[in-house]
Design a protein around this motif. Structure first.
Motif, short mmCIF file in Angstrom:
data_model
loop_
_atom_site.label_atom_id
_atom_site.label_comp_id
_atom_site.label_asym_id
_atom_site.label_seq_id
_atom_site.Cartn_x
_atom_site.Cartn_y
_atom_site.Cartn_z
N UNK A 74 0.84 -1.19 0.00
CA UNK A 74 0.00 0.00 0.00
C UNK A 74 0.88 1.25 0.00
N UNK A 75 0.42 2.30 -0.62
CA UNK A 75 1.20 3.54 -0.70
C UNK A 75 1.05 4.42 0.53
N UNK A 76 0.31 3.98 1.52
CA UNK A 76 0.02 4.81 2.68
C UNK A 76 0.13 3.97 3.95
N UNK A 77 0.75 4.54 4.98
CA UNK A 77 0.79 3.90 6.30
C UNK A 77 0.41 4.97 7.32
N UNK A 78 -0.64 4.73 8.06
CA UNK A 78 -1.08 5.68 9.07
C UNK A 78 -0.32 5.43 10.36
N UNK A 79 -0.06 6.50 11.12
CA UNK A 79 0.55 6.33 12.44
C UNK A 79 -0.30 7.03 13.47
N UNK A 80 -0.28 6.44 14.68
CA UNK A 80 -1.13 6.91 15.75
C UNK A 80 -0.36 6.91 17.08
N UNK A 81 -0.63 7.87 17.95
CA UNK A 81 -0.01 7.87 19.27
C UNK A 81 -0.76 6.92 20.21
N UNK A 82 -0.01 6.26 21.07
CA UNK A 82 -0.59 5.42 22.12
C UNK A 82 0.18 5.66 23.41
N UNK A 83 -0.44 5.48 24.56
CA UNK A 83 0.28 5.68 25.82
C UNK A 83 1.36 4.62 26.05
N UNK A 120 -7.56 -6.57 9.30
CA UNK A 120 -7.74 -6.79 7.87
C UNK A 120 -6.43 -6.68 7.10
N UNK A 121 -5.32 -6.53 7.81
CA UNK A 121 -4.01 -6.50 7.18
C UNK A 121 -3.51 -5.12 6.80
N UNK A 122 -4.28 -4.07 7.09
CA UNK A 122 -3.83 -2.71 6.78
C UNK A 122 -2.65 -2.37 7.69
N UNK A 123 -1.56 -1.89 7.10
CA UNK A 123 -0.38 -1.56 7.89
C UNK A 123 -0.61 -0.28 8.67
N UNK A 124 0.02 -0.20 9.84
CA UNK A 124 -0.07 0.98 10.68
C UNK A 124 1.21 1.07 11.50
N UNK A 125 1.38 2.21 12.11
CA UNK A 125 2.51 2.41 13.01
C UNK A 125 1.96 3.05 14.27
N UNK A 126 2.41 2.55 15.41
CA UNK A 126 2.02 3.15 16.69
C UNK A 126 3.24 3.80 17.30
N UNK A 127 3.01 4.92 17.98
CA UNK A 127 4.11 5.70 18.57
C UNK A 127 3.81 6.02 20.02
N UNK A 128 4.80 5.73 20.86
CA UNK A 128 4.71 6.01 22.29
C UNK A 128 5.63 7.19 22.59
N UNK A 129 5.05 8.27 23.12
CA UNK A 129 5.83 9.48 23.43
C UNK A 129 6.54 9.32 24.76
N UNK A 130 7.43 10.27 25.04
CA UNK A 130 8.03 10.32 26.35
C UNK A 130 9.53 10.16 26.38
N UNK A 131 10.17 9.94 25.25
CA UNK A 131 11.63 9.82 25.22
C UNK A 131 12.23 11.21 25.05
#
Length: 133
Positions: A74-83, A120-131
């Motif tokens: 896929x040409x797009x990968x969404x990223x989201x913040x998580x605790x 459903x196999x859609x790629x994603x990235x999760x990001x944890x803040x705090x570093x």
């Protein structure tokens, strides 16, 4: 007066409710609206994620395996913040998605990140803040 338009994304799904429940639980999103063909989820930041049904003729043309095959072409990968990446990984796996193991996490600009996929196999990235940045 109408409400302001939020930033957001649309993810197309074969199983709208299952995918919406995945994002609601893993990302801690609030359900704003749900219908048979779409759900609208909102983050505290105001960003919206719409989970929308794939048209039936297209949805019938393919299957989603268990576990799902990652759609990395896929040409797009969404990223989201998580605790917490660890907590998100556990929730994702319990709900049919996955987040790669801790050995695949990486750090930059004040966050730790890890790639994965939804049920459903859609790629994603999760990001944890705090570093330190």
């Amino acid at each position: 007066m109408s409400a302001p338009v939020a930033f957001g994304s649309v993810v197309f799904a074969k199983d709208v409710e299952r995918l919406a429940r995945f994002y609601e639980a893993v990302l801690g999103l609030q359900v704003l609206h749900s219908a048979a063909d779409h759900w609208v989820l909102r983050a505290n930041s105001g960003m919206e994620l719409v989970v929308h049904s794939i048209p039936p003729a297209i949805a019938e043309s393919f299957r989603i395996s268990t576990p799902p095959e990652r759609r990395e072409d896929c040409a797009l990968k969404l990223f989201f913040p998580v605790p917490s990446l660890a907590a998100a990984r556990a929730r994702a796996r319990a709900l049919g998605g996955d987040l790669l193991g801790p050995e695949r996490e990486w750090e930059m600009r004040g966050f730790r990140a890890c790639d994965g996929h939804d049920p459903e196999g859609n790629v994603l990235q999760l990001r944890e803040a705090g570093l330190p940045a």
